[in-house]
Structure formats: structure tokens, C-alpha cells
Design a protein around this motif. Structure first.
Motif, PDB file in Angstrom:
ATOM      1  N   LEU A   1       0.823  -1.202   0.000  1.00  0.00           N
ATOM      2  CA  LEU A   1       0.000   0.000   0.000  1.00  0.00           C
ATOM      3  C   LEU A   1       0.860   1.256   0.000  1.00  0.00           C
ATOM      4  N   ARG A   2       1.880   1.283   0.851  1.00  0.00           N
ATOM      5  CA  ARG A   2       2.615   2.530   1.063  1.00  0.00           C
ATOM      6  C   ARG A   2       3.710   2.777   0.035  1.00  0.00           C
ATOM      7  N   GLU A   3       4.260   1.713  -0.537  1.00  0.00           N
ATOM      8  CA  GLU A   3       5.407   1.876  -1.422  1.00  0.00           C
ATOM      9  C   GLU A   3       5.118   2.791  -2.605  1.00  0.00           C
ATOM     10  N   PRO A   4       4.007   2.618  -3.334  1.00  0.00           N
ATOM     11  CA  PRO A   4       3.772   3.529  -4.460  1.00  0.00           C
ATOM     12  C   PRO A   4       3.623   4.979  -4.010  1.00  0.00           C
ATOM     13  N   LEU A   5       3.081   5.187  -2.802  1.00  0.00           N
ATOM     14  CA  LEU A   5       2.900   6.555  -2.330  1.00  0.00           C
ATOM     15  C   LEU A   5       4.232   7.229  -2.050  1.00  0.00           C
ATOM     16  N   LEU A   6       5.188   6.467  -1.588  1.00  0.00           N
ATOM     17  CA  LEU A   6       6.467   7.048  -1.185  1.00  0.00           C
ATOM     18  C   LEU A   6       7.494   7.063  -2.292  1.00  0.00           C
ATOM     19  N   LEU A   7       7.211   6.366  -3.379  1.00  0.00           N
ATOM     20  CA  LEU A   7       8.166   6.339  -4.489  1.00  0.00           C
ATOM     21  C   LEU A   7       7.959   7.507  -5.444  1.00  0.00           C
ATOM     22  N   LYS A   8       7.068   8.411  -5.080  1.00  0.00           N
ATOM     23  CA  LYS A   8       6.835   9.576  -5.935  1.00  0.00           C
ATOM     24  C   LYS A   8       8.133  10.381  -6.043  1.00  0.00           C
ATOM     25  N   CYS A   9       8.709  10.423  -7.228  1.00  0.00           N
ATOM     26  CA  CYS A   9      10.027  11.055  -7.379  1.00  0.00           C
ATOM     27  C   CYS A   9       9.926  12.494  -7.866  1.00  0.00           C
ATOM     28  N   ARG A  10       8.727  12.927  -8.287  1.00  0.00           N
ATOM     29  CA  ARG A  10       8.588  14.301  -8.759  1.00  0.00           C
ATOM     30  C   ARG A  10       8.578  15.229  -7.547  1.00  0.00           C
ATOM     31  N   THR A  11       9.451  16.202  -7.555  1.00  0.00           N
ATOM     32  CA  THR A  11       9.547  17.126  -6.424  1.00  0.00           C
ATOM     33  C   THR A  11       9.252  18.541  -6.890  1.00  0.00           C
ATOM     34  N   ASN A  12       8.756  19.348  -5.967  1.00  0.00           N
ATOM     35  CA  ASN A  12       8.465  20.752  -6.238  1.00  0.00           C
ATOM     36  C   ASN A  12       9.609  21.592  -5.690  1.00  0.00           C
ATOM     37  N   THR A  13      10.302  22.289  -6.575  1.00  0.00           N
ATOM     38  CA  THR A  13      11.463  23.083  -6.164  1.00  0.00           C
ATOM     39  C   THR A  13      11.203  24.579  -6.259  1.00  0.00           C
ATOM     40  N   THR A  14       9.919  24.977  -6.244  1.00  0.00           N
ATOM     41  CA  THR A  14       9.639  26.410  -6.243  1.00  0.00           C
ATOM     42  C   THR A  14      10.101  27.019  -4.925  1.00  0.00           C
ATOM     43  N   SER A  15      10.437  28.289  -4.973  1.00  0.00           N
ATOM     44  CA  SER A  15      11.011  28.949  -3.807  1.00  0.00           C
ATOM     45  C   SER A  15       9.995  29.051  -2.686  1.00  0.00           C
ATOM     46  N   GLN A  16      10.439  28.786  -1.469  1.00  0.00           N
ATOM     47  CA  GLN A  16       9.587  28.891  -0.294  1.00  0.00           C
ATOM     48  C   GLN A  16       9.932  30.125   0.524  1.00  0.00           C
ATOM     49  N   ILE A  17      10.627  31.073  -0.068  1.00  0.00           N
ATOM     50  CA  ILE A  17      10.951  32.327   0.598  1.00  0.00           C
ATOM     51  C   ILE A  17      10.571  33.479  -0.313  1.00  0.00           C
ATOM     52  N   ALA A  18      10.345  34.642   0.272  1.00  0.00           N
ATOM     53  CA  ALA A  18       9.933  35.811  -0.496  1.00  0.00           C
ATOM     54  C   ALA A  18      10.417  37.062   0.212  1.00  0.00           C
ATOM     55  N   ILE A  19      10.359  38.185  -0.505  1.00  0.00           N
ATOM     56  CA  ILE A  19      10.727  39.476   0.074  1.00  0.00           C
ATOM     57  C   ILE A  19       9.481  40.072   0.720  1.00  0.00           C
ATOM     58  N   VAL A  20       9.566  40.356   1.994  1.00  0.00           N
ATOM     59  CA  VAL A  20       8.480  41.002   2.735  1.00  0.00           C
ATOM     60  C   VAL A  20       9.016  42.329   3.241  1.00  0.00           C
ATOM     61  N   GLY A  21       8.456  43.427   2.716  1.00  0.00           N
ATOM     62  CA  GLY A  21       9.015  44.737   3.043  1.00  0.00           C
ATOM     63  C   GLY A  21      10.400  44.853   2.456  1.00  0.00           C
ATOM     64  N   ALA A  22      11.429  44.931   3.319  1.00  0.00           N
ATOM     65  CA  ALA A  22      12.819  45.003   2.856  1.00  0.00           C
ATOM     66  C   ALA A  22      13.616  43.817   3.378  1.00  0.00           C
ATOM     67  N   ASN A  23      12.934  42.701   3.645  1.00  0.00           N
ATOM     68  CA  ASN A  23      13.612  41.564   4.255  1.00  0.00           C
ATOM     69  C   ASN A  23      13.189  40.283   3.547  1.00  0.00           C
ATOM     70  N   ILE A  24      14.074  39.274   3.566  1.00  0.00           N
ATOM     71  CA  ILE A  24      13.763  37.978   2.988  1.00  0.00           C
ATOM     72  C   ILE A  24      13.260  37.059   4.099  1.00  0.00           C
ATOM     73  N   CYS A  25      12.087  36.462   3.894  1.00  0.00           N
ATOM     74  CA  CYS A  25      11.452  35.655   4.932  1.00  0.00           C
ATOM     75  C   CYS A  25      10.935  34.349   4.342  1.00  0.00           C
ATOM     76  N   PRO A  26      10.875  33.296   5.160  1.00  0.00           N
ATOM     77  CA  PRO A  26      10.158  32.086   4.738  1.00  0.00           C
ATOM     78  C   PRO A  26       8.662  32.352   4.705  1.00  0.00           C
ATOM     79  N   ILE A  27       7.961  31.683   3.817  1.00  0.00           N
ATOM     80  CA  ILE A  27       6.522  31.876   3.674  1.00  0.00           C
ATOM     81  C   ILE A  27       5.808  30.547   3.830  1.00  0.00           C
TER      82      ILE A  27
END
Length: 791
Positions: free
Chosen positions: A46-72
Motif C-alpha cells: 500500500l505505502r510503497e507507491p505513495l512514497l516512491l513519488k520522485c517528482r519534487t516541487n522546487t519552487t522557492s519557499q521564501i519571499a521578500i516582505v518589506g525590505a527583508n527575505i522571509c520564509p513563507i
């Protein structure tokens, strides 16, 4: 622009909803699979196909807020319908529901009162600080002490600018800029550290006062929107144990959904406080700020802005007698052009159309330059440099602005005062007025100094003034337009609270009045009305709003008869500008790296289905799961949602039970309601916990993974997840088009969208879609050919 991680993540691997891990994840995954469940072959199938998903999302998880770089991260707007929530809802009495409704209206009232007071406070100090500065310079010029006037102007401006920059650079970098893009992103479902924090509120108010009084080409209107949102967020925190504000009623607001409604009211109140435009504030929130709307919210925002209008009116009447220093002589911007002649002919319509076209061209070019200048700043890692650099940059822009405002008027010729004016009106002796003497002899005035050596509000009044067609030379209006246009672009990106409304109105009014002077006798419209239409055209060309801007301008100018012309010029300028680029706030949201979801899906999404973009690793839990497995998954990923699957013998076949949130898992684990056997213990958990135990804490003060103290023997115990599992998550079939899924995701304001298989006999969930899976960089990174195919 890349904020840190398209291919290489930050060392702490900031990953919020569902992006994948690279490198050592495969070995970690194998260890995790070995520890999952009972270890039977059926369980691993049951679990093996769920965990073998090799496609990953590499979009940035940080952004500029005001004048600073922050995680979002994303916000949880969805109602989590788990057993604890249902029990709490069933237990609520009618009086508690009534209390909840009353409290919502009470908070709306408080938001209106406090935002109105903040607007009065800002205007009071801006008018007095800037007013006394201008009085000093005017007196020095009248005594022919020209160099001392320059020194006083430059030094005072520099001191105020450095104060504003120090506040922004050292205390709350999130307070830099207008704040409207950040508020817009928050209402779209994006959260980042300190966007609406109390420190941001403090710096936004005082930084805006110092920045506007320092003579920068900025306004306090954009920052007022951010201020209103911060006030609403502070009131909507649902109480605080630290400050003993834990009134039972406040627990109802410990969720992102109610906070979103309050922050929408705050944004509308900010516009109402900045422009004295209550209806315009409501429409601004509806048209530009909010991504989600309903009729009940319309009522509350309208009530909030009405309260703001009452507060402002009361203080303005109080200050008219002179008890507020120089505030009240200018005060909150209200440009009465009602005295001008409002009749117009067909030939005037052609002039209005022309203004709309050039407003669209100037506006789109303005947005292009803002984008280029600030993209270059981001690429040169300006935002990553230390606070000293940001303060020095502010000081440099302040010196440039002071040199322009004091030096350019020397290029203008002295103009004799109009014969119909009394001696005390021309030249102007006080700090404001249309006829500044500057270096001119008695009986003459400097028209360019009348624009530069005034507060921005008074400069707009001068440009909007009616019956003064010959007050400003054509060359003066041209020089002022070019200077404001360029300084506005340069100033917007520095570390001070800065709004775009006033620079845009100033630039638009100057070229509008220029067109009115050129037409002269050919038009029946007053040059002041041309200035108003020019401001409307430039606003439409930069911000791409129509209805809200139209109402704001009409409330500002008290001239309902101009409604058809303002509507026409806004529609034309927006149409022209839209053919070149996006609105300025949309561009800044994208520039800052905020993963904003548009109301419409991109055309290429029609060529893909939901399962094409889901990314891994997908980690699931059993309905009754081993504590060690949960702890390992929480350490392994930063996912905020995990599917819960019921398996035999609890169910005949594996089936999706629902979705459990990371924050809820942390609270449950901290409570340590574990069992030694893999049995359902939901009744014990229901007695031990209440729904408000799992409510969202204010300002990110919830339970952290580091707070857990799980002993080694407890890692082998089990915990029942059913009471905290959302048993009705939104799901879509894997063959749904990505375009349809994107529209559904945005309209329902979701954080997680479960993708389920179309055919039976497969694992009950294919993957989870988050907002990052809909981002163009992720989709086009996987399928770059879809754009060409669509074309």
C-alpha cells in the motif's frame, strides 16, 4: 528573480506544504518505509507507491516582505471538520452563537475606531513636522538667507529620513514599502513572519510620519492600508495567555478564516482613513485587496469604514479652531474642486480620451521602470545586505530629493502676482499656498517652489485649484512631472514606508494640468479639472483599478458631476496599459516572490490534469499510527498536511479517512494520549482535549516540534488520529484538468487539495496539491512544451 532556491535550497530546507527533498531523501525514505505500520507485505504494497513519488516541487519557499527575505507558508482558511470541531459546534448554545456575532461586529467597530485614530495621529504629526520645517525655510528665504535655507531643508529631511530608515532596517524590515502587496498576498492565503506583527504596526506608523515629513516623494495612503490590516490582525489574535487576555469569547477567533475577514475590514478602513473615502475603502478591498468575498463581509467592511469616517470628521472639526497646531489648516487630503465649471462639450471628450491614452502609456512605462529598478536591486542582493547599507541608501535618496526640491525652483522665473489677489495671499507668507516667494522680489512668486516646497497634499491642492489657469508655466509643469515621475520610481524601493498613490496623483495632475493649459480656450473645462482627470488617468494606468479609484477620486474632490469623465478616463487608461504589462501591485507581488494565485487559470493548464503536477514525497498515516512514525515524518519533512488512511481490519479495504494538519499532530503528541496497543482510543482523546486546544495560536506562537519531549518507550506506542482528522477534505479526481483544479483551489481558498484515483484497486490517494504546485515555474519546469502546444 530567484530568492534563494530554484535548485539549491537553503541549508534549513524551508519547505512548507509539499515540496520534495533531494539528495539523502532516498535513504531516509527506505528507513521510514521500514518503520511504517506493522511491517507486513500487504502494508508495504500500500505505502510503497505513495512514497516512491520522485517528482519534487522546487519552487522557492521564501519571499521578500518589506525590505527583508522571509520564509513563507500558506494559511488554513478551510474549516477542519474533525470530531472535536463537530463536538464543539454541537455543544454551542444559542447565546454563544449570539456572542460570536456580537463580537465580530464589536471587533469591526474597534478596527474602525483605532484605524481612524491612527490616521489622525499620522496626519497630525506629518502636518506639524513638515509645516514647521517649511515655515523655517520660508522665513529664511524671505530674509535672503538662501544657503541657510538649503542647509535647513537638507539637514531636517536627512534627519527624518534616517530615523525612518533605522526603524525599518533594525526593528521591522517588513514595514518598508507600501504594504499593499503584502496585505493582498495575505488575503490570498500567504503568510510570512512579521507581515502584520505589532512591531510592523509601530514602525509603519512612525516610519510613515518621518518619511512623508522628510519630503520623500511618497504617500501615507498605502502604509495606512497596511496599518489598518495590522490593527485588525492584532485585535483578531483571539487573546493572549502572555498578557492574560484569554476571555472565553475571544477563542472563537483563533482561526485564519475569521482573521482574514477582520484584516479585510482593516484594509478597507486604511483606505477610508487615508482618503476620507469610506465607500472607496470598501470597493478597494473588494476590487484589489481581497481574493475571497461574501455579502456578510460587505456589510462589516462598510460599517468599519463608516466608523472611520465618523472618527475623522470629529477630529477635523475639533482641530479647525487651531488647537492642533498646523493640523487642520491642511489636514486629511480633501481636494474640493466643486467650484470649477463642470460643463463640457464633445471636443472636451476628445481631450479626455487623449488623457486616458497617455495615462495608460505613462502608467505602463512607470510600472516597467519600477519592475526593472527593483528587479536589479533584488538581483544585486540589495535586500540581503545589512541594515547599514539600507540606511545609507535612504540617506542618499534623501539628499537627492532635497537637492531637487530646493535646487530646481532656481531654474524657474519669477512671476508677478495676479492683480486680483490681495497682498497677503501673494506671495504666500505661511507654510502652504499657491504662491511661494522663494528667491523672488516683493510682489512676485516662484511657481515651481509652490509645488516643491509644500507638503505633497498641498501640492496636489495647488494643482487641482480652479480659476488659476495661468498660475503655472508649461515648463514648470513639465519639470515637476519629470522630477516626480523619476523620484517616485527611485524612492519606492528604499527601506521606508512608502505609498504610491500620492506620487502617482502628483505626476498625473501635473501632466493633466499641462494638457489643460495647452488646450486653453479650445476647452470649456477648467485646468484644475484637467489636473483631476490626469491624476485619474495615471492612477488607472499604474494600478489598473476602475470602480474603487473612481469612487475614491469623487469622494476626494467632492464633485459628483465629474463622474462620467472620470469613468471614461479610467477605462481608457486601464485598457491601454493592460496591453503592455500588469498593474503595479501585481508586478510587485511577483517581484517579491510571493506565490499569488490569480483568479483565472493560465491557458496552458487546460492541457494538463491534476495528477500531472502533484509532487512528493507523499507520506501517509494510518488511522491509528505509531508515535515514532509520526515523529520521524515530522522531522523528515515540513509538510503541513498528511493524508490519513484506514486499513484492514478497521475497514474492508484501504480508504481515505481524511487529512490531518501538522499543527494538530504537534498538539496531540504534546498531550501524550498514547496507547500500548494499536486500538482506537478516540473517546479518551475527546475527553482529554477540546476544540480550542487545536486552535491556531496568534503570531506563530503554537507548539513547535522542538517543544515535544517524547521518550524512547513512547516512540513504540500508538495514537489514534481519528478525532483530529478532517474527514471531509476537498478532493478532485486525478483526471480533472489542472485549470479547473486551480480555479477550485483559489475560489475555495484552500491550502491542500487531495487528488484521488479514478479507478479502484489503487492506493486511495494519488497526491496533494498545494499553491506551489500551481505556480508557473513548477508547471512549466515539468512540461515546458505545453505553452508552445497551446500557441
Amino acid at each position: 528573480m530567484d530568492h534563494g532556491s530554484r535548485g539549491d535550497r537553503e541549508e534549513n530546507d524551508i519547505e512548507v506544504e509539499g515540496g520534495g527533498h533531494n539528495g539523502s531523501f532516498e535513504s531516509e525514505r527506505r528507513k521510514f518505509v521500514e518503520r511504517m505500520g506493522s511491517g507486513t507485505s500487504e502494508d508495504h504494497n500500500l505505502r510503497e507507491p505513495l512514497l516512491l513519488k520522485c517528482r519534487t516541487n522546487t519552487t522557492s519557499q521564501i519571499a521578500i516582505v518589506g525590505a527583508n527575505i522571509c520564509p513563507i507558508e500558506s494559511l488554513d482558511y478551510e474549516i477542519v471538520e474533525n470530531e472535536l470541531f463537530k463536538q464543539d459546534w454541537r455543544a454551542r448554545r444559542k447565546v454563544e452563537i449570539f456572542q460570536y456575532v456580537v463580537l465580530k461586529w464589536t471587533l469591526a467597530l474597534l478596527i474602525g475606531v483605532l484605524t481612524g485614530l491612527a490616521a489622525v495621529f499620522c496626519n497630525f504629526f506629518v502636518e506639524n513636522i513638515a509645516g514647521f520645517k517649511l515655515l523655517l525655510i520660508n522665513n529664511l528665504m524671505l530674509n535672503d538667507r538662501h544657503f541657510m535655507g538649503f542647509v535647513a531643508n537638507t539637514s531636517i529631511n536627512l534627519g527624518l529620513a534616517i530615523l525612518a530608515a533605522i526603524l525599518c532596517a533594525y526593528i521591522a524590515p517588513a514595514a518598508a514599502g507600501s504594504g499593499i502587496p503584502e496585505v493582498k498576498a495575505y488575503l490570498n492565503g500567504i503568510d510570512a513572519h512579521s507581515i502584520l506583527a505589532p512591531s510592523t504596526l509601530f514602525v509603519k506608523i512612525f516610519g510613515s510620519i518621518f518619511g512623508v515629513a522628510a519630503g520623500f516623494v511618497v504617500g501615507k495612503e498605502g502604509p495606512m492600508v497596511h496599518t489598518g490590516a495590522c490593527i485588525a490582525n492584532l485585535l483578531g489574535q483571539g487573546g493572549s495567555k502572555k498578557y492574560h487576555l484569554t476571555w472565553r469569547w475571544l477563542r472563537y477567533f483563533k482561526n485564519d478564516r475569521d482573521r482574514r475577514d477582520l484584516i479585510t475590514c482593516g484594509a478597507a478602513a486604511g483606505v477610508a482613513g487615508a482618503f476620507r473615502a469610506p465607500v472607496g475603502g470598501v470597493l478597494f478591498a473588494l476590487e484589489e485587496a481581497a481574493s475571497w468575498w461574501r455579502s456578510a463581509l460587505l456589510w462589516r467592511t462598510f460599517f468599519t469604514t463608516a466608523v472611520v469616517a465618523v472618527v475623522l470628521r470629529g477630529f477635523i472639526e475639533f482641530c479647525r479652531s487651531g488647537r492642533c497646531g498646523l493640523f487642520g489648516q491642511g489636514g486629511l487630503i480633501m481636494f474640493d474642486v466643486n467650484s470649477a465649471k463642470n460643463s463640457y462639450s464633445s471636443a472636451d471628450l476628445l481631450a479626455v480620451i487623449f488623457l486616458g491614452v497617455i495615462g495608460g502609456i505613462f502608467g505602463s512605462f512607470y510600472n516597467y521602470l519600477v519592475d526593472k529598478v527593483h528587479t536589479d536591486n533584488a538581483d544585486s542582493e540589495t535586500v540581503k545586505r545589512g541594515p547599514i547599507f539600507k540606511v545609507l541608501l535612504v540617506a542618499a535618496v534623501s539628499l537627492l530629493t532635497s537637492c531637487c526640491s530646493y535646487g530646481l525652483p532656481w531654474l524657474s522665473h519669477c512671476i508677478p502676482c495676479p492683480s486680483y489677489l490681495e497682498a497677503d495671499r501673494c506671495p504666500t507668507v505661511g507654510r502652504s499656498g499657491n504662491y511661494k516667494n522663494f528667491q523672488c522680489p516683493a510682489g512676485h512668486y516662484n511657481d515651481l517652489a509652490s509645488l516643491f516646497l509644500n507638503t505633497n497634499d498641498d501640492a496636489i491642492r495647488n494643482l487641482f485649484s480652479s480659476g488659476t489657469s495661468k498660475e503655472f508655466h508649461l515648463s514648470t509643469l513639465l519639470v515637476f512631472f519629470v522630477a516626480i515621475y523619476c523620484l517616485g520610481i527611485i524612492t519606492y524601493g528604499i527601506a521606508v514606508p512608502s505609498g504610491l498613490f500620492i506620487p502617482v496623483i502628483l505626476a498625473g495632475a501635473s501632466y493633466g494640468r499641462l494638457v489643460g493649459n495647452l488646450l486653453g480656450a479650445l476647452s470649456d473645462l477648467d485646468t484644475g479639472l484637467f489636473a483631476l482627470l490626469g491624476a485619474a488617468s495615471f492612477l488607472g494606468g499604474t494600478m489598473r483599478m476602475t470602480v474603487s479609484l473612481c469612487v475614491i477620486l469623487l469622494e476626494l474632490t467632492n464633485n459628483l458631476l465629474m463622474l462620467p469623465l472620470v469613468m471614461l478616463v479610467l477605462l481608457i487608461s486601464k485598457t491601454v496599459a493592460d496591453s503592455f504589462n500588469q498593474g503595479v501591485y501585481d508586478q510587485i507581488v511577483k517581484l517579491k516572490g510571493l506565490p499569488y494565485l490569480e483568479a483565472h487559470a493560465e491557458p496552458y493548464m487546460k492541457n494538463l490534469v491534476a495528477s500531472d503536477v502533484v509532487s512528493g514525497p507523499l507520506i501517509t498515516f494510518s488511522g491509528v499510527e505509531k508515535v515514532g512514525n509520526i515523529m520521524h515524518a515530522l522531522h523528515l519533512t515540513r509538510h503541513n498536511g498528511f493524508p490519513v488512511i484506514d486499513e484492514p481490519p478497521l475497514t474492508p479495504a484501504p480508504e481515505l479517512c481524511g487529512l490531518v494538519l501538522r499543527s494538530h499532530l504537534l498538539v496531540l503528541l504534546k498531550g501524550k494520549k498514547f496507547t500500548k496497543q494499536k486500538t482506537m482510543a478516540g473517546s479518551d482523546i475527546m475527553r482529554r482535549f477540546k476544540a480550542h486546544d487545536f486552535a491556531k495560536a496568534g503570531s506563530g506562537k503554537g507548539v513547535k516540534l522542538e517543544d515535544l519531549d517524547i521518550k524512547e518507550e513512547e516512540m513504540e506506542m500508538f495514537v489514534d488520529l481519528h478525532p483530529i482528522t478532517n474527514t471531509s477534505p476537498y478532493t478532485v479526481v486525478e483526471t480533472m484538468s489542472l485549470a479547473k483544479a486551480a480555479v477550485l483551489f483559489r475560489q475555495l481558498a484552500l491550502r491542500h487539495l487531495c487528488v484521488v484515483p479514478k479507478t479502484p484497486g489503487r492506493p486511495p490517494i494519488v497526491g496533494i496539491l498545494t499553491r506551489h504546485d500551481f505556480m508557473p515555474e513548477h508547471v512549466l519546469g515539468l512540461y515546458p512544451h505545453v505553452v508552445n502546444r497551446h500557441k
